[in-house]
Enzyme design. Structure first.
Site, mmCIF file in Angstrom:
data_model
loop_
_atom_site.group_PDB
_atom_site.id
_atom_site.type_symbol
_atom_site.label_atom_id
_atom_site.label_comp_id
_atom_site.label_asym_id
_atom_site.label_seq_id
_atom_site.Cartn_x
_atom_site.Cartn_y
_atom_site.Cartn_z
ATOM 1 N N LYS A 1 9.135 1.929 -8.491
ATOM 2 C CA LYS A 1 9.980 1.448 -7.394
ATOM 3 C C LYS A 1 10.565 0.078 -7.746
ATOM 4 O O LYS A 1 9.850 -0.786 -8.255
ATOM 5 C CB LYS A 1 9.181 1.402 -6.089
ATOM 6 C CG LYS A 1 7.996 0.444 -6.089
ATOM 7 C CD LYS A 1 7.221 0.591 -4.798
ATOM 8 C CE LYS A 1 6.054 -0.362 -4.683
ATOM 9 N NZ LYS A 1 6.387 -1.781 -4.616
ATOM 10 N N CYS B 1 4.138 -5.798 -0.556
ATOM 11 C CA CYS B 1 4.469 -4.384 -0.811
ATOM 12 C C CYS B 1 3.712 -3.424 0.105
ATOM 13 O O CYS B 1 4.248 -2.371 0.482
ATOM 14 C CB CYS B 1 4.235 -4.066 -2.279
ATOM 15 S SG CYS B 1 5.436 -4.925 -3.327
ATOM 16 N N VAL C 1 -1.846 -3.686 -3.515
ATOM 17 C CA VAL C 1 -1.475 -5.099 -3.385
ATOM 18 C C VAL C 1 0.042 -5.252 -3.340
ATOM 19 O O VAL C 1 0.761 -4.423 -3.861
ATOM 20 C CB VAL C 1 -2.045 -5.909 -4.567
ATOM 21 C CG1 VAL C 1 -3.563 -5.847 -4.575
ATOM 22 C CG2 VAL C 1 -1.484 -5.461 -5.917
ATOM 23 N N THR C 2 0.517 -6.334 -2.746
ATOM 24 C CA THR C 2 -0.250 -7.277 -1.953
ATOM 25 C C THR C 2 -0.068 -6.941 -0.469
ATOM 26 O O THR C 2 0.950 -6.395 -0.083
ATOM 27 C CB THR C 2 0.201 -8.753 -2.190
ATOM 28 O OG1 THR C 2 1.564 -8.888 -1.800
ATOM 29 C CG2 THR C 2 0.051 -9.152 -3.642
ATOM 30 N N ASP D 1 0.902 -0.566 -6.420
ATOM 31 C CA ASP D 1 1.135 -1.671 -7.378
ATOM 32 C C ASP D 1 -0.130 -2.328 -7.932
ATOM 33 O O ASP D 1 -0.180 -3.567 -8.071
ATOM 34 C CB ASP D 1 2.031 -2.744 -6.733
ATOM 35 C CG ASP D 1 3.382 -2.206 -6.320
ATOM 36 O OD1 ASP D 1 3.666 -1.027 -6.570
ATOM 37 O OD2 ASP D 1 4.161 -2.982 -5.737
ATOM 38 N N GLN E 1 -1.250 -4.378 19.124
ATOM 39 C CA GLN E 1 -0.331 -3.709 20.066
ATOM 40 C C GLN E 1 -0.536 -2.196 20.062
ATOM 41 O O GLN E 1 0.415 -1.412 20.018
ATOM 42 C CB GLN E 1 1.127 -4.039 19.731
ATOM 43 C CG GLN E 1 1.422 -5.546 19.694
ATOM 44 C CD GLN E 1 2.871 -5.824 19.423
ATOM 45 O OE1 GLN E 1 3.720 -5.583 20.282
ATOM 46 N NE2 GLN E 1 3.166 -6.334 18.255
ATOM 47 N N LYS F 1 10.110 -3.776 -2.818
ATOM 48 C CA LYS F 1 8.763 -4.002 -2.300
ATOM 49 C C LYS F 1 8.254 -2.738 -1.606
ATOM 50 O O LYS F 1 7.095 -2.369 -1.754
ATOM 51 C CB LYS F 1 8.765 -5.188 -1.340
ATOM 52 C CG LYS F 1 8.728 -6.511 -2.095
ATOM 53 C CD LYS F 1 9.891 -7.371 -1.784
ATOM 54 C CE LYS F 1 9.847 -8.643 -2.607
ATOM 55 N NZ LYS F 1 11.205 -9.008 -3.060
HETATM 56 C C1 C5J Z 1 3.768 -6.659 -4.427
HETATM 57 C C2 C5J Z 1 4.961 -8.702 -4.868
HETATM 58 N N1 C5J Z 1 3.356 -5.563 -5.025
HETATM 59 N N2 C5J Z 1 4.112 -9.465 -4.209
HETATM 60 N N3 C5J Z 1 4.726 -7.392 -5.070
HETATM 61 O O1 C5J Z 1 3.289 -7.020 -3.374
HETATM 62 O O2 C5J Z 1 5.972 -9.179 -5.354
#
Ligand code: C5J
Length: 221
Positions: free
Chosen positions: A130, A163, A158-159, A25, A203, A133
């Site tokens: 997609k 995602c 990101v982020t 993304d 972990q 997320k």
């Molecule tokens: C992603 C979002 N790509 N934060 N989307 O993290 O909505």
């Protein structure tokens, strides 16, 4: 060829032929000044700092012949693939499908929905659209990985806590080994960046491994 990356919680071993670079993304609406993310009051410089190391990783992955997969989060123009549970989140004045500074927000085909110029996919690279997320939900990613014999993912984009995390968690449940490059993933929230990375490698690597781009580049060299 097999290689090993110095990583947390211990070295990440991988084979070039069964590993893909996943870039999540890196879209104008999230990353560019004047985009949707900034309009919501976020500091996009926190996301933009991933661009230079990620560009280096992308160049090295291409040179090494790794499979490169880009994703874009977004929806059909009629929003039929966006459930109310997603549509009704966020600032009421600026929601998915509304007109934004770079076109309708997170709508496929709009300027803001596309990947930034710095990381533009090559014509033969895969771009997965997609609606969620995670990168597996309602996409052909699993089939694509299976067809290409991929068992390990080097994850960027990101982020971090949204995602990237959703994708890594889904990937881990599906049996993929994930290395997340710590300076090639970004969050609008510094505290989420740190916690998000730690959650992956804690972990004994409950979801996967983390390492800076430099360590991955050294392993590819
Ligand atoms: C992603 C979002 N790509 N934060 N989307 O993290 O909505």
């Amino acid at each position: 060829m097999t290689a090993s990356v110095e990583a947390e919680p211990y070295p990440f071993g991988f084979d070039l032929t069964t590993t893909a670079l996943l870039i999540i993304d890196m879209q104008r609406d999230f990353v560019e000044p004047g985009g949707f993310g900034e309009t919501l009051g976020n500091d996009v410089s926190l996301l933009r700092r991933v661009i230079p190391p990620l560009r280096e990783v992308l160049d090295a992955a291409r040179a090494a012949g790794l499979l490169v997969i880009h994703t874009r989060e977004g929806h059909l123009p009629d929003l039929s693939d966006c459930p109310p549970a997603k549509l009704n989140r966020g600032e009421p004045s600026l929601r998915i499908g509304d007109p934004g500074p770079k076109g309708r927000i997170l709508i496929r085909g709009e300027y803001g929905h596309d990947i930034i110029d710095e990381l533009r996919p090559l014509p033969d690279e895969i771009v997965i659209d997609k609606p969620g997320k995670g990168s597996f939900y309602a996409t052909g990613l699993q089939d694509l990985l299976e067809t290409n014999g991929i068992t390990s993912l080097v994850v960027t984009g990101v982020t971090t806590e949204v995602c990237v995390h959703t994708t890594v968690r889904e990937a881990n449940d599906r049996g993929y080994e994930c290395l997340v490059l710590s300076d090639c993933v970004g969050s609008y929230f510094p505290e989420f960046q740190d916690a998000g990375l730690h959650m992956i490698s804690a972990q004994g690597g409950i979801f996967g491994w983390t390492a800076p781009a430099k360590h991955f580049l050294e392993a590819l060299a």
